[in-house]
Design a protein around this motif. Structure first.
Motif, PDB file in Angstrom:
ATOM      1  N   ARG A  40       0.830  -1.230   0.000  1.00 12.89           N
ATOM      2  CA  ARG A  40       0.000   0.000   0.000  1.00 12.89           C
ATOM      3  C   ARG A  40       0.854   1.265   0.000  1.00 12.89           C
ATOM      4  O   ARG A  40       0.497   2.287   0.586  1.00 12.89           O
ATOM      5  CB  ARG A  40      -0.942   0.044   1.202  1.00 12.89           C
ATOM      6  CG  ARG A  40      -2.133  -0.822   1.005  1.00 12.89           C
ATOM      7  CD  ARG A  40      -3.245  -0.461   1.962  1.00 12.89           C
ATOM      8  NE  ARG A  40      -4.155  -1.588   2.069  1.00 12.89           N
ATOM      9  CZ  ARG A  40      -4.990  -1.778   3.066  1.00 12.89           C
ATOM     10  NH1 ARG A  40      -5.056  -0.911   4.048  1.00 12.89           N
ATOM     11  NH2 ARG A  40      -5.779  -2.818   3.066  1.00 12.89           N
ATOM     12  N   LEU A  41       1.990   1.165  -0.677  1.00 13.72           N
ATOM     13  CA  LEU A  41       2.844   2.366  -0.770  1.00 13.72           C
ATOM     14  C   LEU A  41       2.516   3.202  -2.005  1.00 13.72           C
ATOM     15  O   LEU A  41       3.097   4.271  -2.201  1.00 13.72           O
ATOM     16  CB  LEU A  41       4.321   1.946  -0.816  1.00 13.72           C
ATOM     17  CG  LEU A  41       4.935   1.560   0.535  1.00 13.72           C
ATOM     18  CD1 LEU A  41       6.328   0.967   0.348  1.00 13.72           C
ATOM     19  CD2 LEU A  41       5.011   2.766   1.477  1.00 13.72           C
ATOM     20  N   ILE A  88       7.837  -3.083  -8.415  1.00  8.52           N
ATOM     21  CA  ILE A  88       8.260  -1.660  -8.397  1.00  8.52           C
ATOM     22  C   ILE A  88       8.819  -1.292  -9.768  1.00  8.52           C
ATOM     23  O   ILE A  88       8.688  -0.140 -10.207  1.00  8.52           O
ATOM     24  CB  ILE A  88       9.321  -1.397  -7.322  1.00  8.52           C
ATOM     25  CG1 ILE A  88       8.785  -1.774  -5.962  1.00  8.52           C
ATOM     26  CG2 ILE A  88       9.715   0.065  -7.317  1.00  8.52           C
ATOM     27  CD1 ILE A  88       9.444  -1.065  -4.835  1.00  8.52           C
ATOM     28  N   ARG A 129       6.470   0.182 -12.224  1.00 10.68           N
ATOM     29  CA  ARG A 129       6.242   1.632 -12.096  1.00 10.68           C
ATOM     30  C   ARG A 129       7.210   2.389 -13.014  1.00 10.68           C
ATOM     31  O   ARG A 129       6.824   3.327 -13.711  1.00 10.68           O
ATOM     32  CB  ARG A 129       6.451   1.990 -10.615  1.00 10.68           C
ATOM     33  CG  ARG A 129       6.162   3.398 -10.255  1.00 10.68           C
ATOM     34  CD  ARG A 129       6.274   3.582  -8.736  1.00 10.68           C
ATOM     35  NE  ARG A 129       6.193   4.990  -8.431  1.00 10.68           N
ATOM     36  CZ  ARG A 129       7.222   5.804  -8.435  1.00 10.68           C
ATOM     37  NH1 ARG A 129       8.439   5.357  -8.700  1.00 10.68           N
ATOM     38  NH2 ARG A 129       7.043   7.082  -8.184  1.00 10.68           N
ATOM     39  N   HIS A 165      -7.308  -3.055  -4.416  1.00  6.76           N
ATOM     40  CA  HIS A 165      -6.312  -4.122  -4.460  1.00  6.76           C
ATOM     41  C   HIS A 165      -5.963  -4.460  -5.921  1.00  6.76           C
ATOM     42  O   HIS A 165      -6.857  -4.492  -6.771  1.00  6.76           O
ATOM     43  CB  HIS A 165      -6.913  -5.339  -3.747  1.00  6.76           C
ATOM     44  CG  HIS A 165      -5.975  -6.469  -3.572  1.00  6.76           C
ATOM     45  ND1 HIS A 165      -5.746  -7.396  -4.564  1.00  6.76           N
ATOM     46  CD2 HIS A 165      -5.198  -6.819  -2.538  1.00  6.76           C
ATOM     47  CE1 HIS A 165      -4.870  -8.281  -4.127  1.00  6.76           C
ATOM     48  NE2 HIS A 165      -4.517  -7.955  -2.898  1.00  6.76           N
ATOM     49  N   ARG A 181      -8.276  -4.787  -9.157  1.00  8.97           N
ATOM     50  CA  ARG A 181      -8.238  -3.786 -10.250  1.00  8.97           C
ATOM     51  C   ARG A 181      -8.276  -4.510 -11.592  1.00  8.97           C
ATOM     52  O   ARG A 181      -8.966  -4.092 -12.526  1.00  8.97           O
ATOM     53  CB  ARG A 181      -6.945  -2.945 -10.190  1.00  8.97           C
ATOM     54  CG  ARG A 181      -6.908  -1.956  -9.068  1.00  8.97           C
ATOM     55  CD  ARG A 181      -5.723  -0.998  -9.163  1.00  8.97           C
ATOM     56  NE  ARG A 181      -5.438  -0.473  -7.834  1.00  8.97           N
ATOM     57  CZ  ARG A 181      -4.778   0.652  -7.571  1.00  8.97           C
ATOM     58  NH1 ARG A 181      -4.310   1.391  -8.545  1.00  8.97           N
ATOM     59  NH2 ARG A 181      -4.567   1.043  -6.335  1.00  8.97           N
ATOM     60  N   PHE A 219     -11.071   5.656 -12.933  1.00  9.68           N
ATOM     61  CA  PHE A 219      -9.977   5.403 -11.989  1.00  9.68           C
ATOM     62  C   PHE A 219      -9.198   6.692 -11.744  1.00  9.68           C
ATOM     63  O   PHE A 219      -8.769   6.972 -10.634  1.00  9.68           O
ATOM     64  CB  PHE A 219      -9.035   4.314 -12.531  1.00  9.68           C
ATOM     65  CG  PHE A 219      -9.448   2.895 -12.205  1.00  9.68           C
ATOM     66  CD1 PHE A 219     -10.782   2.543 -12.067  1.00  9.68           C
ATOM     67  CD2 PHE A 219      -8.488   1.892 -12.047  1.00  9.68           C
ATOM     68  CE1 PHE A 219     -11.158   1.234 -11.777  1.00  9.68           C
ATOM     69  CE2 PHE A 219      -8.848   0.584 -11.744  1.00  9.68           C
ATOM     70  CZ  PHE A 219     -10.189   0.257 -11.617  1.00  9.68           C
ATOM     71  N   LEU A 244      -8.916   7.311  -7.810  1.00  8.82           N
ATOM     72  CA  LEU A 244      -7.750   6.741  -7.115  1.00  8.82           C
ATOM     73  C   LEU A 244      -6.904   7.824  -6.442  1.00  8.82           C
ATOM     74  O   LEU A 244      -6.617   8.856  -7.059  1.00  8.82           O
ATOM     75  CB  LEU A 244      -6.832   6.032  -8.121  1.00  8.82           C
ATOM     76  CG  LEU A 244      -7.190   4.631  -8.603  1.00  8.82           C
ATOM     77  CD1 LEU A 244      -6.281   4.228  -9.774  1.00  8.82           C
ATOM     78  CD2 LEU A 244      -7.090   3.603  -7.485  1.00  8.82           C
ATOM     79  N   ALA A 275      -3.758   7.785  -8.536  1.00  3.56           N
ATOM     80  CA  ALA A 275      -3.983   7.934  -9.991  1.00  3.56           C
ATOM     81  C   ALA A 275      -2.735   8.493 -10.661  1.00  3.56           C
ATOM     82  O   ALA A 275      -2.334   9.610 -10.385  1.00  3.56           O
ATOM     83  CB  ALA A 275      -5.175   8.853 -10.248  1.00  3.56           C
ATOM     84  N   SER A 278       1.097   4.798 -14.932  1.00  8.69           N
ATOM     85  CA  SER A 278       0.699   3.482 -14.403  1.00  8.69           C
ATOM     86  C   SER A 278      -0.753   3.167 -14.738  1.00  8.69           C
ATOM     87  O   SER A 278      -1.096   2.020 -15.049  1.00  8.69           O
ATOM     88  CB  SER A 278       0.889   3.426 -12.887  1.00  8.69           C
ATOM     89  OG  SER A 278       2.252   3.499 -12.579  1.00  8.69           O
ATOM     90  N   ASN A 279      -1.619   4.155 -14.663  1.00  2.42           N
ATOM     91  CA  ASN A 279      -3.030   3.899 -14.953  1.00  2.42           C
ATOM     92  C   ASN A 279      -3.216   3.562 -16.436  1.00  2.42           C
ATOM     93  O   ASN A 279      -3.826   2.560 -16.794  1.00  2.42           O
ATOM     94  CB  ASN A 279      -3.864   5.123 -14.549  1.00  2.42           C
ATOM     95  CG  ASN A 279      -5.323   4.805 -14.327  1.00  2.42           C
ATOM     96  OD1 ASN A 279      -5.675   3.721 -13.870  1.00  2.42           O
ATOM     97  ND2 ASN A 279      -6.191   5.740 -14.656  1.00  2.42           N
ATOM     98  N   ASN A 325      -1.650   0.117 -17.380  1.00  3.83           N
ATOM     99  CA  ASN A 325      -2.381  -1.045 -16.875  1.00  3.83           C
ATOM    100  C   ASN A 325      -3.737  -1.214 -17.563  1.00  3.83           C
ATOM    101  O   ASN A 325      -4.154  -2.339 -17.842  1.00  3.83           O
ATOM    102  CB  ASN A 325      -2.551  -0.954 -15.358  1.00  3.83           C
ATOM    103  CG  ASN A 325      -1.295  -1.422 -14.647  1.00  3.83           C
ATOM    104  OD1 ASN A 325      -1.009  -2.607 -14.579  1.00  3.83           O
ATOM    105  ND2 ASN A 325      -0.505  -0.478 -14.150  1.00  3.83           N
ATOM    106  N   VAL A 332      -4.668  -4.631 -19.633  1.00  2.00           N
ATOM    107  CA  VAL A 332      -5.849  -5.483 -19.411  1.00  2.00           C
ATOM    108  C   VAL A 332      -6.695  -5.568 -20.679  1.00  2.00           C
ATOM    109  O   VAL A 332      -7.194  -6.632 -21.037  1.00  2.00           O
ATOM    110  CB  VAL A 332      -6.713  -4.932 -18.242  1.00  2.00           C
ATOM    111  CG1 VAL A 332      -8.020  -5.716 -18.127  1.00  2.00           C
ATOM    112  CG2 VAL A 332      -5.956  -4.999 -16.923  1.00  2.00           C
TER     113      VAL A 332
END
Ligand SMILES: Cc1cc2nc3c(=O)[nH]c(=O)nc-3n(C[C@H](O)[C@H](O)[C@H](O)COP(=O)(O)OP(=O)(O)OC[C@H]3O[C@@H](n4cnc5c(N)ncnc54)[C@H](O)[C@@H]3O)c2cc1C
Length: 464
Positions: A237-238, A271, A274, A341, A345, A367, A371, A374, A378-379, A382, A386
């Motif tokens: 959760r960082l 990481i 990211r 989580h 997601r 999102f 988020l 956000a 990364s958003n 991802n 997906v």
């Protein structure tokens, strides 16, 4: 007295391992400036959840600087113009800043260089990523497009640079430029105050980020097995702390690097995702807006702007009323806490794109607004992963089965927590309750088999 040094703060709201602040503090009196430039990012202006976090993060950093008899100068407007005007006003010769890779920040950096006078300069530092985008390249010298070889190259270059402590002194200028009052920016919700769940879930700021990292040091060994289980949630959760730069990835890496567990090895690769996302938006600045595959997207997606029923489908997903408990738990966790989580997601994103056949950009935008972590890179990366539309993606035809995922990853307690209508249901039923036991909870919007067939048919049509 030496001339003041301006530190331009953006998503780097920390005292320690902040190379721009560090360099400025060594060079002279420091004027930290945060400019709320809400026009520049266009459709990616900060969402409501981000603004909530930003308020608290600025407040926290302001207190840390206040304990050094310093402060943050807060201004609203066009960042390059505001910074150049402050530099002129105080006679500063250098604006120090950590590099950012969102296209609007890269543009702002160029504009600031132009706006500064001949005897003034912009000094940029790396600091928010393990390595700057483009630092690892393929054999032919090009930046990577695909995650797996990118990650391999990154691991060969690790550990990252050594970290910096807090500056020993942060001296104040003779004259402080005027500052707005943070409260006047109205970044927090008031009527209605929807942020109660956020306050329960989060501690914001640099000290909280390090407390969380301390906790994580004792739990990272369990990451390999626990990271997919939303009920137990063995993840760091960082993400919002990293996103807002309250902690740097180099600090995280150095704190954990001597852990010899499989958990740490897996975590290191996450990481690196990211960094990968920044590497992608650095090459493809419109990545969170444009698909990169040869589908005919007019055939593939059902467009909510084109019809009332499709709009209703989108709203059911947004509100967590799809009738799929794992999806609804995730969407309600997002609404309540500003976070979701990772496994969930993926399930929720896949449901929107494949079960409802709604364009991934509607999900990306939702999102983005909801988020607290956000992140443009990364958003976007991802969502495209997906939906199978990006330069490195899952294939569109791989359609996640939400009910199977829910059982496989033991989501019963997670569902009980976020879908109170199902709180009394036992483990056998809760993943897919029989219609006559659902009570107020909705029936499924569409059966999985029918959704899967519709998605595959649309995919085939979009390829012809
Ligand atoms: C559709 C979708 C949208 C997403 N949007 C975002 C977003 O806007 N911002 C964001 O930070 N993450 C995003 N993620 C990635 C991931 O879900 C979150 O980073 C993670 O859930 C954050 O929780 P954590 O800090 O406990 O992660 P951990 O599992 O503890 O991972 C550690 C850190 O690694 C990074 N990380 C992990 N997984 C990813 C990933 N797949 N991509 C990029 N970085 C990753 C994060 O910084 C995270 O804090 C998204 C994932 C999906 C499927």
């Amino acid at each position: 007295m030496t001339s003041p040094q301006i530190v331009w703060l953006r998503r780097d709201l920390r005292m320690a391992d902040q190379p721009a602040l560090h360099a400025a503090a060594q060079a002279g009196p420091v004027i930290p400036v945060y400019v709320l430039d809400d026009e520049r990012a266009g459709d990616h202006a900060y969402g409501e959840a981000s603004l909530w976090w930003l308020h608290h993060s600025l407040e926290n950093l302001g207190k840390s600087l206040g304990s050094r008899r310093s402060q943050i100068v807060l201004r609203r407007g066009d960042a390059p113009q505001v910074l150049a005007a402050i530099a002129d006003e105080v006679g500063a010769q250098c604006v120090h800043a950590i590099r950012h890779y969102e296209p609007w920040w890269k543009e702002a950096e160029d504009e600031l260089r132009d706006a500064l006078g001949e005897d003034q300069k912009l000094c940029l530092y790396d600091g928010n990523y393990l390595l700057p985008p483009g630092a690892v390249t393929t054999g032919s010298g090009d930046p990577y497009k695909i995650y797996t070889p990118f990650s391999k190259s990154m691991l060969e270059r690790m550990p990252p640079r050594d970290t910096l402590g807090e500056p020993q002194t942060v001296s104040s200028p003779d004259h402080w430029p005027e500052s707005d009052n943070l409260a006047d920016w109205n970044l927090l919700p008031s009527k209605p105050d929807w942020a109660g769940g956020f306050r329960e879930f989060w501690e914001v700021g640099e000290a909280a980020a390090h407390d969380r990292l301390d906790w994580w040091t004792d739990h990272v060994a369990d990451y390999d097995e626990g990271r997919n289980l939303p009920s137990d949630d063995i993840t760091s959760r960082l993400s919002p702390h990293l996103h807002w730069g309250e902690i740097s990835p180099a600090q995280v890496w150095h704190k954990l690097k001597d852990k010899r567990s499989d958990g740490w090895k897996t975590y290191a690769k996450e990481i690196i995702w990211r960094d990968y996302a920044q590497n992608v938006i650095d090459q493809f600045p419109d990545y969170p807006r444009e698909s990169y595959r040869d589908y005919d997207e007019r055939t593939l997606w059902r467009n909510p702007n084109a019809g009332h029923l499709i709009q209703q489908d989108l709203e059911c997903w947004q509100k967590g009323m799809t009738g799929y408990p794992i999806v609804d738990a995730g969407m309600r966790q997002l609404w309540k806490t500003g976070w979701m989580h990772n496994r969930v997601r993926m399930i929720c994103a896949s449901f929107l794109v494949k079960h409802l056949l709604i364009d991934w950009r509607f999900g990306e935008q939702w999102f983005w607004d909801c988020l607290v972590d956000a992140d443009y890179g990364s958003n976007g990366v991802n969502w495209q992963w997906v939906s199978g539309t990006g330069v490195d993606s899952n294939m569109f035809v791989r359609i996640m089965a939400p009910l199977t995922q829910s059982v496989k990853f033991g989501a019963a307690d997670y569902i009980r927590e976020y879908v109170p209508e199902l709180a009394d249901m036992d483990d056998d039923c809760i993943h897919d309750p029989p219609d006559d036991l659902r009570g107020d909870y909705p029936v499924k919007m569409i059966e999985h088999k029918a959704a899967r067939e519709r998605a595959l048919e649309a995919y085939r049509a979009s390829k012809t």
